[in-house]
Design a protein around this motif. Structure first.
Motif, PDB file in Angstrom:
ATOM      1  N   LYS A   1      46.052  45.951  31.845  1.00 19.42           N
ATOM      2  CA  LYS A   1      45.354  46.220  33.338  1.00 19.42           C
ATOM      3  C   LYS A   1      45.344  47.833  33.641  1.00 19.42           C
ATOM      4  O   LYS A   1      46.105  48.464  33.266  1.00 19.42           O
ATOM      5  CB  LYS A   1      45.984  45.687  34.593  1.00 19.42           C
ATOM      6  CG  LYS A   1      46.485  44.007  34.245  1.00 19.42           C
ATOM      7  CD  LYS A   1      47.142  43.344  35.418  1.00 19.42           C
ATOM      8  CE  LYS A   1      47.189  41.988  35.519  1.00 19.42           C
ATOM      9  NZ  LYS A   1      47.962  41.247  36.365  1.00 19.42           N
TER      10      LYS A   1
ATOM     11  N   SER B   1      43.367  39.776  41.884  1.00 19.37           N
ATOM     12  CA  SER B   1      43.221  40.724  42.648  1.00 19.37           C
ATOM     13  C   SER B   1      41.835  41.635  42.387  1.00 19.37           C
ATOM     14  O   SER B   1      41.801  42.377  43.337  1.00 19.37           O
ATOM     15  CB  SER B   1      44.388  41.801  42.157  1.00 19.37           C
ATOM     16  OG  SER B   1      44.432  42.090  40.970  1.00 19.37           O
ATOM     17  N   HIS B   2      41.057  41.293  41.577  1.00 17.58           N
ATOM     18  CA  HIS B   2      39.810  41.958  41.514  1.00 17.58           C
ATOM     19  C   HIS B   2      38.812  40.856  41.375  1.00 17.58           C
ATOM     20  O   HIS B   2      38.637  40.022  40.561  1.00 17.58           O
ATOM     21  CB  HIS B   2      39.732  42.772  40.035  1.00 17.58           C
ATOM     22  CG  HIS B   2      38.772  43.669  40.087  1.00 17.58           C
ATOM     23  ND1 HIS B   2      37.097  43.288  40.000  1.00 17.58           N
ATOM     24  CD2 HIS B   2      38.625  45.069  40.119  1.00 17.58           C
ATOM     25  CE1 HIS B   2      36.644  44.317  39.747  1.00 17.58           C
ATOM     26  NE2 HIS B   2      37.200  45.485  40.119  1.00 17.58           N
TER      27      HIS B   2
ATOM     28  N   LYS C   1      36.531  40.779  38.145  1.00 21.80           N
ATOM     29  CA  LYS C   1      37.296  40.466  36.961  1.00 21.80           C
ATOM     30  C   LYS C   1      37.696  39.092  36.987  1.00 21.80           C
ATOM     31  O   LYS C   1      37.520  38.225  36.050  1.00 21.80           O
ATOM     32  CB  LYS C   1      38.395  41.315  36.731  1.00 21.80           C
ATOM     33  CG  LYS C   1      39.228  41.258  35.632  1.00 21.80           C
ATOM     34  CD  LYS C   1      40.428  42.254  35.324  1.00 21.80           C
ATOM     35  CE  LYS C   1      41.013  41.967  33.914  1.00 21.80           C
ATOM     36  NZ  LYS C   1      42.366  42.973  33.604  1.00 21.80           N
TER      37      LYS C   1
ATOM     38  N   GLU D   1      43.819  47.744  41.178  1.00 22.27           N
ATOM     39  CA  GLU D   1      43.129  47.340  39.690  1.00 22.27           C
ATOM     40  C   GLU D   1      41.638  47.557  39.808  1.00 22.27           C
ATOM     41  O   GLU D   1      41.135  47.223  40.733  1.00 22.27           O
ATOM     42  CB  GLU D   1      43.812  45.883  39.260  1.00 22.27           C
ATOM     43  CG  GLU D   1      43.294  45.372  38.098  1.00 22.27           C
ATOM     44  CD  GLU D   1      43.718  44.134  37.535  1.00 22.27           C
ATOM     45  OE1 GLU D   1      43.440  43.818  36.723  1.00 22.27           O
ATOM     46  OE2 GLU D   1      44.223  43.565  38.261  1.00 22.27           O
ATOM     47  N   ILE D   2      41.361  48.146  38.587  1.00 24.24           N
ATOM     48  CA  ILE D   2      39.727  48.287  38.448  1.00 24.24           C
ATOM     49  C   ILE D   2      39.350  47.493  37.313  1.00 24.24           C
ATOM     50  O   ILE D   2      40.130  47.150  36.217  1.00 24.24           O
ATOM     51  CB  ILE D   2      39.514  49.724  38.445  1.00 24.24           C
ATOM     52  CG1 ILE D   2      40.268  50.674  37.279  1.00 24.24           C
ATOM     53  CG2 ILE D   2      39.497  50.590  39.741  1.00 24.24           C
ATOM     54  CD1 ILE D   2      39.897  51.950  37.190  1.00 24.24           C
ATOM     55  N   TYR D   3      38.101  47.267  36.918  1.00 27.60           N
ATOM     56  CA  TYR D   3      37.584  46.758  35.992  1.00 27.60           C
ATOM     57  C   TYR D   3      36.513  47.367  35.284  1.00 27.60           C
ATOM     58  O   TYR D   3      36.710  48.090  34.474  1.00 27.60           O
ATOM     59  CB  TYR D   3      37.198  45.045  36.420  1.00 27.60           C
ATOM     60  CG  TYR D   3      36.694  44.197  35.474  1.00 27.60           C
ATOM     61  CD1 TYR D   3      37.290  44.156  33.859  1.00 27.60           C
ATOM     62  CD2 TYR D   3      35.586  43.368  35.413  1.00 27.60           C
ATOM     63  CE1 TYR D   3      36.644  43.168  33.063  1.00 27.60           C
ATOM     64  CE2 TYR D   3      35.003  42.582  34.670  1.00 27.60           C
ATOM     65  CZ  TYR D   3      35.664  42.406  33.453  1.00 27.60           C
ATOM     66  OH  TYR D   3      35.012  41.638  32.320  1.00 27.60           O
TER      67      TYR D   3
END
Length: 790
Positions: free
Chosen positions: A122, A242-243, A246, A133-135
């Motif tokens: 992650k 959380s995203h 994603k 969190e980023i994707y």
């Protein structure tokens, strides 16, 4: 005395009637008095709730839906129904939505998803103390090459220092500055970072790496699968993540891998059948070639070109029966192959039932059930191990059905042989006629019959293989996606409004719990209610806190709250005393420091303001304070008189006029004696009291605490009323038992309580006094209104 008795009864009755109301009032007053504590607690708890809601990672719910079909009708219709009655029955194993739910929940499917998307890694964007969190918006991609099966969860901090360089650190002592694209070696894995071209990036990021097993466990907990409706075969899939983007990609990947696995199972059945048919084609082709070669050699050796018309007619008639015999032989051959195959329990592949042309429905159904169990076992193995009772139960059913099929095959083969014999019997007439033909022609006919038999078997196998291939390529999954993955617009947690409400409620509860515990642990009286619960003695007056720290607060021109309280106490005395005669007032308490001297001095001053003559007797011979309060010394007092031998003592010498009021006098204690109790019972007190009653309207005894010495009890017989002084926040609750003992033993008559040093906020009538202009208490510090611990 009847007046006093009635007053006491009225006080007790009023206390009993108002007990519940007073308790409620005390709770309300306690809360309003400590409103700054409540306000501070609410602000602090709501602020903490806001911080918690801000730093708690958001989580979105992603939903999708799958339809599970019962059979492969589309593939059958595409083939025009020609195969549906033969080959299609092999592959149309009925699907159950409940079984598909177990497949979707299987660890194998989640493992394939985690590995395909590298979900055990992650990336987070760092903004101050908050990490998100980023994707796809991450400026780099990360490739992880694991060296071990088990990976310890580790976090790294990434700081981009240039267009192609960055620094990676962990929470311990590792730190390395390197470039994108280079391998970073660790004990458990190697990492390779690739910077995306033409993207905006911040400086600081975090990455978290965990084992595949840990990632599978985490995603399995947040992945929910269930039937949409008991009457339907649609399945709802839900993933909490959380995203949102994603989460949608993960759920779509799960469905994609599920459909691929489902389709692969369907094709696996067709591949197994095609492999079996290919093996049989090879054997039959080899046998056909051998027969054709022998037939060709025979015709060459015997120069046979044409057969007579009679031979043709006989051969044509016999050929019909030979064809029937050939069909029986084909079925017998196939049944033998299947029987040999089933005799080995380790063989667990599909039996091509379409190769058997039987009118025995039970036998055909047995083979179909056997194939269905093999398919069910393959699906169940995705969710269970071989040692699982579900797999073992299916294996047991397969073995039982295999034995049953073997028995049915034996019966079916015997039936074929009987039918063959019947055909041969019918053909015996033609055979007799053919026996008259030349021997060469009969041999020719045998070769022709064998060749025809193998050709029919070969063509039959080629046809079935082609049908199976068509069916395989036209097969589609028995499930399809109705709704692709879509996340909710708003995160389902954290629930900010709920957190704020919880913070507000906790902000109210904490001070309440604190005050309840403080009240429970408090051993000193905390107001009038504590006294009323501990004793039935009536309370005659309540005196507030003396913020001026002056001994005398009831001067001629005094209009403070506390002075009005003493005037109110003076009024109450009219209901318990006979104002037409001289009265003796005795002040005592449980221990020193409760304000006996202060109260006796000020009530006497209040009585003197009504033109009554008052004399104060400082009878605390052990620790006198009254003289010091009015600025006089203790010499020439009662002890001087008590030890004198003069029977004609001049009592006027004991009287000391007080400056604050011409009607007030003081008899000091005198020098502190070694035997104060004996000086009170030597008979001198009676004479002195007799004299003072003739000169004064009120005689006030300032006595020592009855809880420590017995001096007050010795003087009680001279008193018309006994004031037992208690002090808020000072007198112990247990000391009120002294009052109960005095009442129960009748040692004291006409005892009344006075509550001293009550804080102004707790006075029940303070607002009433202020409304009429009596509540202006000078020199009261505003800080006293914010004492949280009171």
């Amino acid at each position: 005395m009847s007046t006093n008795h009635n007053y006491n009864n009225n006080l007790k009755d009023n206390q009993q009637i108002d007990e519940d109301v007073i308790d409620l009032k005390q709770i309300v007053l306690k809360i309003t008095h400590n409103w700054p504590l409540y306000l501070l607690s609410i602000i602090l708890c709501v602020f903490l709730a806001v911080l918690y809601a801000y730093y708690t990672p958001k989580s979105w719910q992603v939903n999708s839906k799958i339809l599970v079909k019962n059979d492969n009708n589309d593939a059958k219709s595409a083939l025009g129904g020609s195969i549906s009655s033969d080959v299609g029955s092999l592959f149309s194993a009925k699907s159950s939505a409940d079984n598909e739910i177990q497949v979707l929940r299987s660890r194998t499917l989640m493992k394939n998803t985690v590995e395909a998307m590298q979900l055990n890694v992650k990336v987070f964007s760092v903004n101050g103390f908050k990490s998100i969190e980023i994707y796809n918006e991450a400026p780099f991609t990360l490739v992880l090459v694991a060296k071990t099966d088990s990976i310890v969860t580790t976090g790294y901090n990434i700081e981009i220092t240039g267009n192609n360089s960055f620094t990676i650190t962990d929470n311990e002592d590792f730190k390395e500055t390197t470039q994108f694209g280079k391998i970073i070696k660790f004990n458990q894995y190697d990492l390779i970072f690739h910077l995306k071209p033409n993207v905006k990036w911040a400086k600081k990021y975090k990455i978290s790496i965990q084992s595949t097993d840990a990632a599978i466990s985490n995603f399995t907990q947040d992945f929910l699968v269930g039937l949409s409706d008991k009457q339907a075969s649609t399945i709802d899939l839900s993933l909490n993540y959380s995203h949102p983007a994603k989460g949608e990609a993960i759920l779509n990947k799960i469905m994609q891998l599920y459909l691929s696995s489902n389709l692969q199972n369907e094709k696996q059945i067709a591949d197994s059948t095609m492999a079996f048919i290919d093996t049989r084609i090879g054997l039959v082709s080899k046998e056909l070639n051998n027969i054709e070669k022998k037939f060709e050699n025979y015709k060459t050796e015997n120069n046979i070109a044409n057969i007579s018309e009679q031979s043709k007619a006989l051969v044509s008639s016999a050929s019909d029966y030979y064809d029937k015999i050939a069909q029986q032989d084909v079925q017998i051959s196939i049944v033998k192959d299947i029987e040999q195959y089933l005799k080995n329990p380790l063989n667990r592949n599909i039996i091509p039932s379409s190769l058997i042309n039987t009118a025995d429905l039970a036998f055909g159904q047995s083979i179909k059930d056997y194939n269905d169990l093999l398919v069910a076992r393959d699906k169940a193995s995705l969710s269970y191990t071989d040692e699982n009772p579900v797999i073992q139960n299916i294996n047991k059913q397969i073995d039982n059905l295999r034995l049953n099929i073997l028995q049915n095959i034996n019966i079916y083969r015997n039936g074929l042989q009987v039918g063959k014999k019947q055909i041969q019997k019918q053909n015996s007439g033609f055979t007799g006629q053919l026996s008259q033909l030349p021997g060469k022609e009969r041999i020719y006919l045998d070769f022709s019959r064998q060749q025809n038999l193998k050709q029919q078997l070969y063509l039959f196998l080629l046809q079935k293989r082609e049908e199976t291939a068509i069916f395989r390529n036209s097969t589609i999954s028995n499930s399809r996606i109705i709704d692709t993955a879509k996340s909710d617009f708003f995160p389902y947690k954290p629930k900010r409004s709920t957190m704020y409400l919880i913070g507000f409620i906790i902000g109210i509860m904490l001070p309440s719990i604190y005050l309840m515990i403080s009240a429970f642990l408090n051993v000193r009286i905390d107001g009038k209610s504590d006294i009323e619960k501990a004793t039935t003695a009536p309370i005659l007056g309540e005196i507030g806190h003396n913020s001026d720290k002056q001994s005398l607060v009831t001067g001629t021109n005094s209009r403070s709250v506390i002075s009005e309280q003493f005037r109110s106490l003076r009024t109450n005395l009219q209901f318990v005393l006979d104002p037409s005669k001289s009265n003796v007032l005795l002040f005592t308490s449980s221990m020193s420091g409760e304000g006996k001297s202060f109260l006796s001095l000020n009530i006497g001053s209040a009585l003197a303001l009504t033109n009554k003559k008052v004399v104060f007797m400082e009878m605390d011979l052990r620790k006198p304070k009254l003289s010091e309060s009015v600025g006089l010394d203790i010499n020439n007092g009662y002890t001087n008189y008590a030890i004198s031998d003069n029977d004609d003592y001049d009592y006027s010498k004991l009287l000391k006029p007080l400056s604050f009021n011409k009607n007030c006098y003081l008899i000091s204690s005198g020098p502190i004696p070694p035997n104060p109790a004996e000086l009170l019972i030597n008979g001198k007190m009676e004479k002195l009291i007799s004299y003072l009653k003739g000169e004064f309207d009120y005689i006030i005894f300032d006595c020592p605490p009855v809880g420590l010495v017995t001096d007050a009890l010795m003087l009680e017989k001279y008193a018309d009323i006994v004031f037992y002084v208690t002090r808020e926040g000072f007198t112990y609750k247990s000391q009120l038992n002294i009052v109960n003992q005095l009442l129960n033993s009748n040692k004291v008559k006409n005892i009344y309580l006075i509550v001293n040093d009550i804080k102004s906020q707790k006075l029940g009538y303070s607002s009433y006094q202020q409304a009429y202009g009596y509540g202006i208490e000078e020199n009261v510090s505003w800080l006293s209104k914010f004492k949280f611990w009171k």
